[in-house]
Structures are given as structure tokens and as C-alpha cells.
Write an enzyme that holds these catalytic residues in place. Sequence first.
Site, short mmCIF file in Angstrom:
data_model
loop_
_atom_site.label_atom_id
_atom_site.label_comp_id
_atom_site.label_asym_id
_atom_site.label_seq_id
_atom_site.Cartn_x
_atom_site.Cartn_y
_atom_site.Cartn_z
CE1 TYR A 16 40.48 -94.35 17.86
CE2 TYR A 16 42.72 -93.30 17.82
CZ TYR A 16 41.34 -93.40 18.18
OH TYR A 16 40.84 -92.45 19.16
CE LYS A 64 26.80 -102.08 22.54
NZ LYS A 64 25.67 -101.42 23.51
CG ASP A 120 25.76 -99.41 26.25
OD1 ASP A 120 26.58 -100.20 27.04
OD2 ASP A 120 24.66 -99.78 25.97
CG ASP A 168 39.87 -91.57 22.07
OD1 ASP A 168 40.70 -90.51 22.63
OD2 ASP A 168 39.17 -90.97 21.05
CG ASP A 228 38.61 -86.84 26.20
OD1 ASP A 228 39.97 -87.56 26.34
OD2 ASP A 228 38.42 -86.15 25.48
#
Length: 351
Positions: free
Chosen positions: A135, A186, A218, A242, A246
Amino acid sequence: MKIAVLPGDGIGPEIVAQAVKVIKAMNIGAQMQEAPIGGAGYEAAGDPLPEATLKLAKESDAVLLGAVGDWKYDTLPRDKRPERGLLRIRKELNLFANLRPAVLYPELASASTLKPEVVSGLDIMIVRELTGDIYFGQPRGISTLENGEREGINTMRYNESEIRRIGRVAFDIAMKRNKKVCSVDKANVLETTELWRQVMIELSKDYPEVELTHMYVDNAAMQLVRAPKQFDVMVTGNIFGDILSDEASMLTGSIGMLPSASLDENNKGMYEPSHGSAPDIAGKNIANPLATILSVSMMLRYTFNMAAEADRIEKAVGKVLANGVRTADIYTEGTAKVSCSEMGDAVVAAL
Ligand code: IPM
Ligand code: MG
């Protein structure tokens, strides 16, 4: 108690109005002052984070934010867009720790798109790092290569101290809960998150009672819908957080239920629903204000140390749901559909 109130765009003003009602009804002597941010900031001062808004936020003990963004600003230069105002206020106030609890109210088990037995009893705390990662990493931008082709660049980066301080937040929270931290990375592909994993392992030595596990992002995305109750505290970087937050919100029936707190080192915080500005339903008085109202509860708990008052708000929300009062997003047959402002009134009545 000085609270900066930043309604923002889209449904922001409608939902924040309900949260303000709740703060007033609590009668806790809070002083509130409003200022524009996002598209509203751009309209008022040509800047998604007007100087006066930032000043107010810095002088306040806490910030209550609605949401920012509207399609009509998508063609503005990037630094004038509403989202940039939100990212800048997070950075300026050093709000590195974003707490997003995904808790299922029992009454909403059937509102989730997942089977009730998969989600009932769900109580996850997602701890998302908020001021670093891809970001904010430099270099970034869109440039034209020598052959005339355009290229976009963003940079994922974290230093040790950034990882350690968000790790501490997660471990400290886990100590007050079920003492389990799942760190999401990851590390099989990205060096940034390989370092993330190493630092989490080092840090875990200070917390011998907490069980630390690691999961690739994942797999975490898959496990969240397969068996979400395996998680207690999840800690992860800005972009993975983020996305996963959600996803986790939908386990609770609706993203309209998920509050959040963004804290600095001293627990000064900005409180906002995890959802966006939903311009498609703005001005219709049908949005769900509960995530914003529950964000007020987090504000009382984390910034003002008023746990009893925070519990009171959560109980009031529970009671309203138990009474079958629902906004459109959590409506199921046999319950009563109400507007955004009626939901606010119902919570105030329950208080
Ligand atoms: C969130 C939002 C923001 C983010 C956007 C609006 C910049 O999606 O708070 O999750 O990506 O952090
Ligand atoms: Mg998001």
C-alpha cells in the site's frame, strides 16, 4: 473525550448519524466535531484530506469515520481520490494496527451464506497491519518503458520493527482470548513475508503460552470458508488483511456488521466500519448502521477504557437483533425490515 466525526461519502453520512445518536444516548460527555474527508473533502477544499480535517483528527482523542469513495471521483488524479485521504490519515496518525473482529451474532446464523453449523459461535479477530506493505512501498507508479509500453509498479516491503510491533498487538490480544495466533503470509513465494514469518517466530518466544501457527494466504482464504471456527487471532500484512477481512465479514451474515479499530502505539484510534461507501445505495436510508455503531463500542473499549459502556452497546445491538429488527442486508423471512435510521433508533431504545 474529544471525538472527530468524519462522515465521508456515499452511505457514510447516514450510518455515522446513527452512531452519533448512540454516542449522545450514552450520555458520556463526549464532545463531537464534524469535518469532511474523501470525496467530501475534495468538494470542500480540493483535497481528500483537508488540512483542517487532519488538524482536528490530530487534536482529538479518537476519530469516528464513515466511509470514503464514489465512482464519480475515479477519474481524478490519484492523489485527489477519496481513498488517498483515508490512506493518508492512517499514515499521518500512525494507525498501524487495524483490528477487525468477525463475530457472529447467534440471531444472524441464517443470514450468512454459509451453513449455520459452520459459522455459529464464530469469533475471530483479524489483526491487519495498516501503514506498510504494498500500500505504501516505494517505488510505485505507472511509467512508460523505452519501447513505448506502459508498466505499473508497486513494492511490497516490511522492515523488522514494523512486523514486530503488529505481531505484539496480535499476541497481546491473543493472551486475552483463546491464546492462538495464526500468522498469514506467502512465505513460499515472497521474501517480504518470509521475513514476516521469521520475526513472528522470534516474537513468539516472548509469549510461551500462545500457540503460533502459520498459513499461506491462499490456504487461509480457503480455510475461512471451509472451517472458520479454527481461528482465534489472525495476524497479517496490509493487503492480505484487506482481502481476508472482507471475506471474514461475510461469515457474520453481512459486511454491514463488521466494525474496526485502527490504533497507534498509545491506543489513540480511528474507528470505522470495515465496509465501503456503497454509492449504489447512498441516500436511500437502507444501509446497515450496525458496523458503525459497533465501531463506537470498540472506541469506548480501546481508546477510552470504558469496557462496561462498550458491553452496553454490544448488548443493545444483540437485543435489537433478538427482537427480529433487520436492515435489508440481514433480512430473512419472519423478521422486520427497517431503515438505517430506524435501526439507529432501535439501538438507542434498547440502550
Ligand atoms: C478498507 C478499504 C480501504 C483499504 C480502501 C477504501 C482504501 O478497502 O479499509 O479495507 O484498502 O484499506
Ligand atoms: Mg477493504
